[in-house]
Design a protein around this motif. Structure first.
Motif, mmCIF file in Angstrom:
data_model
loop_
_atom_site.group_PDB
_atom_site.id
_atom_site.type_symbol
_atom_site.label_atom_id
_atom_site.label_comp_id
_atom_site.label_asym_id
_atom_site.label_seq_id
_atom_site.Cartn_x
_atom_site.Cartn_y
_atom_site.Cartn_z
ATOM 1 N N GLU A 211 36.577 79.582 -81.969
ATOM 2 C CA GLU A 211 37.501 78.873 -81.318
ATOM 3 C C GLU A 211 37.941 79.745 -80.112
ATOM 4 O OE1 GLU A 211 40.700 77.853 -83.805
ATOM 5 O OE2 GLU A 211 42.062 77.024 -81.993
ATOM 6 N N ILE A 212 37.865 79.030 -78.917
ATOM 7 C CA ILE A 212 38.317 80.025 -77.644
ATOM 8 C C ILE A 212 39.696 79.174 -76.872
ATOM 9 C CG2 ILE A 212 36.084 80.851 -77.362
ATOM 10 C CD1 ILE A 212 35.456 78.826 -75.076
ATOM 11 N N PRO A 213 40.110 80.130 -75.971
ATOM 12 C CA PRO A 213 41.273 79.307 -75.066
ATOM 13 C C PRO A 213 40.567 78.248 -74.307
ATOM 14 C CG PRO A 213 41.567 81.729 -75.256
ATOM 15 C CD PRO A 213 40.261 81.503 -75.894
ATOM 16 N N ALA A 214 41.170 77.025 -74.005
ATOM 17 C CA ALA A 214 40.331 76.055 -73.192
ATOM 18 C C ALA A 214 40.102 76.630 -71.886
ATOM 19 C CB ALA A 214 41.263 74.782 -73.231
ATOM 20 N N ALA A 215 41.063 77.308 -71.395
ATOM 21 C CA ALA A 215 41.093 77.802 -70.051
ATOM 22 C C ALA A 215 39.671 78.791 -70.002
ATOM 23 C CB ALA A 215 42.155 78.783 -69.621
ATOM 24 N N ASP A 216 39.231 79.254 -71.049
ATOM 25 C CA ASP A 216 38.199 80.282 -71.002
ATOM 26 C C ASP A 216 36.500 79.675 -71.111
ATOM 27 O OD1 ASP A 216 39.970 82.194 -70.692
ATOM 28 O OD2 ASP A 216 39.316 83.051 -72.802
ATOM 29 N N CYS A 217 36.770 78.314 -71.377
ATOM 30 C CA CYS A 217 35.414 77.390 -71.478
ATOM 31 C C CYS A 217 34.497 77.732 -70.471
ATOM 32 C CB CYS A 217 35.916 75.978 -71.724
ATOM 33 S SG CYS A 217 34.408 75.068 -72.256
ATOM 34 N N VAL A 218 34.753 77.380 -69.293
ATOM 35 C CA VAL A 218 33.760 77.383 -68.210
ATOM 36 C C VAL A 218 33.265 78.979 -68.334
ATOM 37 C CG1 VAL A 218 33.500 77.633 -65.705
ATOM 38 C CG2 VAL A 218 34.565 75.738 -66.791
ATOM 39 N N LEU B 247 38.515 68.092 -69.172
ATOM 40 C CA LEU B 247 37.512 69.240 -69.481
ATOM 41 C C LEU B 247 36.260 68.893 -68.772
ATOM 42 C CD1 LEU B 247 36.891 71.814 -70.739
ATOM 43 C CD2 LEU B 247 36.060 70.498 -73.012
ATOM 44 N N MET B 248 35.699 67.781 -68.976
ATOM 45 C CA MET B 248 34.516 67.275 -68.296
ATOM 46 C C MET B 248 34.396 67.387 -66.816
ATOM 47 S SD MET B 248 32.344 64.444 -70.540
ATOM 48 C CE MET B 248 33.102 63.081 -70.121
ATOM 49 N N SER B 249 35.682 67.030 -66.245
ATOM 50 C CA SER B 249 35.742 67.121 -64.654
ATOM 51 C C SER B 249 35.775 68.698 -64.266
ATOM 52 C CB SER B 249 37.053 66.501 -64.391
ATOM 53 O OG SER B 249 37.594 66.894 -63.099
ATOM 54 N N VAL B 250 36.478 69.289 -65.055
ATOM 55 C CA VAL B 250 36.311 71.037 -64.842
ATOM 56 C C VAL B 250 34.996 71.420 -65.044
ATOM 57 C CG1 VAL B 250 37.261 73.335 -65.558
ATOM 58 C CG2 VAL B 250 38.781 71.282 -65.502
ATOM 59 N N ASN C 59 32.189 72.813 -62.053
ATOM 60 C CA ASN C 59 31.751 74.350 -61.946
ATOM 61 C C ASN C 59 30.141 74.358 -62.237
ATOM 62 O OD1 ASN C 59 33.859 76.528 -61.821
ATOM 63 N ND2 ASN C 59 34.891 74.823 -63.033
ATOM 64 N N GLY C 60 29.499 73.077 -62.103
ATOM 65 C CA GLY C 60 28.032 73.020 -62.160
ATOM 66 C C GLY C 60 27.597 73.003 -63.672
ATOM 67 N N ILE C 61 28.482 72.681 -64.455
ATOM 68 C CA ILE C 61 27.936 72.545 -65.787
ATOM 69 C C ILE C 61 28.028 71.168 -66.312
ATOM 70 C CG2 ILE C 61 28.421 73.069 -68.224
ATOM 71 C CD1 ILE C 61 30.242 75.387 -67.202
ATOM 72 N N ALA C 62 26.761 70.769 -66.837
ATOM 73 C CA ALA C 62 26.339 69.349 -67.206
ATOM 74 C C ALA C 62 26.864 68.996 -68.392
ATOM 75 C CB ALA C 62 24.931 69.060 -67.220
ATOM 76 N N CYS C 63 27.627 67.891 -68.547
ATOM 77 C CA CYS C 63 28.414 67.309 -69.879
ATOM 78 C C CYS C 63 28.362 65.953 -70.241
ATOM 79 C CB CYS C 63 29.491 68.217 -69.889
ATOM 80 S SG CYS C 63 30.798 67.578 -68.616
ATOM 81 N N ASP C 64 28.492 65.762 -71.119
ATOM 82 C CA ASP C 64 28.657 64.133 -71.592
ATOM 83 C C ASP C 64 29.428 64.090 -72.917
ATOM 84 O OD1 ASP C 64 28.215 61.471 -71.610
ATOM 85 O OD2 ASP C 64 26.132 61.551 -72.075
ATOM 86 N N THR C 65 29.824 62.879 -73.252
ATOM 87 C CA THR C 65 30.684 62.676 -74.392
ATOM 88 C C THR C 65 30.414 61.555 -74.939
ATOM 89 O OG1 THR C 65 32.980 62.709 -75.156
ATOM 90 C CG2 THR C 65 32.663 61.553 -73.310
ATOM 91 N N ASP C 66 31.078 60.878 -76.056
ATOM 92 C CA ASP C 66 30.777 59.686 -76.836
ATOM 93 C C ASP C 66 31.876 58.789 -76.309
ATOM 94 O OD1 ASP C 66 30.102 57.718 -79.007
ATOM 95 O OD2 ASP C 66 31.820 58.646 -79.919
ATOM 96 N N TYR C 67 31.326 57.367 -75.924
ATOM 97 C CA TYR C 67 32.089 56.580 -75.550
ATOM 98 C C TYR C 67 32.366 55.589 -76.693
ATOM 99 C CZ TYR C 67 31.883 58.951 -71.131
ATOM 100 O OH TYR C 67 31.891 59.704 -70.133
ATOM 101 N N GLN C 68 31.507 55.665 -77.707
ATOM 102 C CA GLN C 68 31.566 54.561 -78.725
ATOM 103 C C GLN C 68 32.128 54.787 -80.091
ATOM 104 O OE1 GLN C 68 27.169 54.730 -77.850
ATOM 105 N NE2 GLN C 68 27.173 52.481 -77.253
#
Ligand code: HAM
Length: 419
Positions: free
Chosen positions: A400-407, A340-343, A347-356
């Protein structure tokens, strides 16, 4: 444990946005005045500065970081003007049509005793206009300095102007000062007693109380300037009046560098304490010739970025960024997070997640720290349904939205906010 050298600073990630905002505002304003950026090296032959700034100036005598190199001595640049004039001559910029207008942003180095507002590595946002002596240019450059301070959000400063006159006028002024000050030598500080012989003009802007008292007693009423220089100064003032730029004439304003002739100016701010100049500049009509170029009048100024930031009202970063924090619940969700983060990023949307391995609550806290606008939550339930739970931290709304609609969803909402 290594420590940074006194008089240097780490500009940390939390502060850097203020620097970037200032720099990008400066670039936009310079573009309005048709200035192009120039990036000379940070290291030059020391002789360039000796010749330009003057061998009796404080910078050359005490403040240069020198690097011996074979037969030569190099110096970390203490200021930008000399380098730019060197670059102007060396690269034949004078052969281009019209006037050369350049700006620069970067570090300068002076071996000073560090104190509030006085650093050994500090930064300039500055500009130089080479190829003209018209008084309208002086007014335009001063108006540009004021325009920059406006967009930087600095108010409550004073703009002081003076005219040193031409080289002969400066000699007259020096002679006048030597005559007037000879009776007061014993009342001057040690440095000024030396300056009396080496660089008497500098006594005018000594910060020691005993010297200020002597200088304030001088009758500066009679002009040391020739008719042409008086005419130039009057035209600069008229032009500033026409532009609606408020200024104060300060007959005792001289500058710490020898290259100045005619107009000099300084912006000071009372909130800064002893080091109150946020920026300064002036005309240097003889420097290009002095360094081996054609006879080209020039004027410029530089702001000390650290001091400008001290004078700006502190502004908290406002609102949330249009970024997404992806919170994954479980190992399978982590894999989906990477996808998801790669997608999002492509598409020019900044994102991050937790790695800990944080809990959902911990992940939400981190998202809030990062000022992310959205949290995309992916758990087993969402994986099964190929959906994500999208929470808008600005409105608190969660759907809740379809994952494909996220962007599409995020871009649409970001656009709604922007419009
Ligand atoms: P300057 O007055 O030496 O002029 O420096 C310009 C500004 O840099 C000062 O007003 C101050 O805000 C900042 N500054 C100077 N020294 C320090 C320091 N040690 N720590 C922090 N800030 C400092 C020049 O350098 C000329 N080249 C300006 C110019 C450009 N004149 C014509 N064109």
């Amino acid at each position: 444990m290594f420590k940074r050298i006194p008089g240097t600073k780490d500009i940390l990630p939390d502060e850097v946005s203020r620097w970037q905002a200032l720099e990008s505002a400066a670039r936009s304003v310079f573009a309005l005045y048709n200035f192009a950026e120039i990036r000379p090296p940070l290291i030059e032959e020391a002789a360039l500065f000796n010749r330009s700034l003057g061998t009796t100036t404080e910078i050359v005598q005490k403040q240069m970081f020198l690097i011996p190199h074979q037969e030569d001595t190099y110096a970390l640049r203490p200021e930008g003007t000399a380098s730019i004039v060197r670059a102007y001559i060396e690269n034949n910029l004078d052969k281009k049509a019209g006037i050369t207008k350049v700006f620069y942003i970067g570090p300068m180095f002076r071996r000073e005793r560090p104190q509030k507002g006085r650093l050994r590595q500090f930064h300039h946002i500055g500009c130089e206009v080479i190829g003209g002596t018209a008084p309208e240019l002086d007014a335009e450059v001063i108006a540009l300095a004021r325009h920059l301070l406006d967009v930087f959000g600095v108010s409550g400063y004073r703009l002081l102007i003076n005219s040193l006159g031409c080289a002969d006028d400066k000699k007259n002024l020096a002679e006048f000062l030597r005559q007037e000050l000879s009776a007061h030598l014993k009342n001057l500080c040690e440095d000024c007693a030396t300056r009396f012989n080496t660089n008497v003009l500098r006594i005018l802007d000594c910060k020691q109380e005993q010297c200020k008292a002597v200088v304030n007693g001088l009758d500066m009423g009679r002009s040391h300037r020739c008719d042409a220089c008086n005419g130039h100064f009057n035209a600069v003032k008229e032009s500033l009046d026409a532009l609606g730029v408020p200024y104060e004439v300060a007959p005792r304003l001289v500058r710490g560098l020898d290259y100045y002739t005619r107009t000099v100016f300084e912006m000071t701010h009372a909130d800064l304490g002893a080091q109150d100049a946020i920026g300064a500049g002036g005309r240097y009509d003889k420097l290009v010739v002095e360094l081996g170029g054609a006879d080209a009048g020039a004027i410029g100024f530089a702001f000390g970025v650290e001091r400008v930031l001290m004078a700006c009202s502190e502004r908290e970063p406002s609102g949330r960024r249009d970024s997404v924090f992806v919170a994954a619940l479980g190992d399978a969700a982590k894999k989906e997070t990477v996808r998801l983060m790669s997608v999002l990023r492509s598409n020019g949307i900044a994102c991050d997640t937790d790695y800990q391995g944080r809990s959902l609550k911990g992940a939400m806290r981190l998202a809030d720290d990062q000022r992310a606008r959205w949290v995309a939550i992916i758990g087993d339930n969402e994986l099964e349904k190929k959906s994500i739970m999208l929470k808008d931290l600005e409105s608190g709304e969660q759907r809740e939205i379809p994952a494909a609609d996220c962007v599409r969803e995020i871009l649409a909402r970001a656009h709604e906010k922007g419009s």
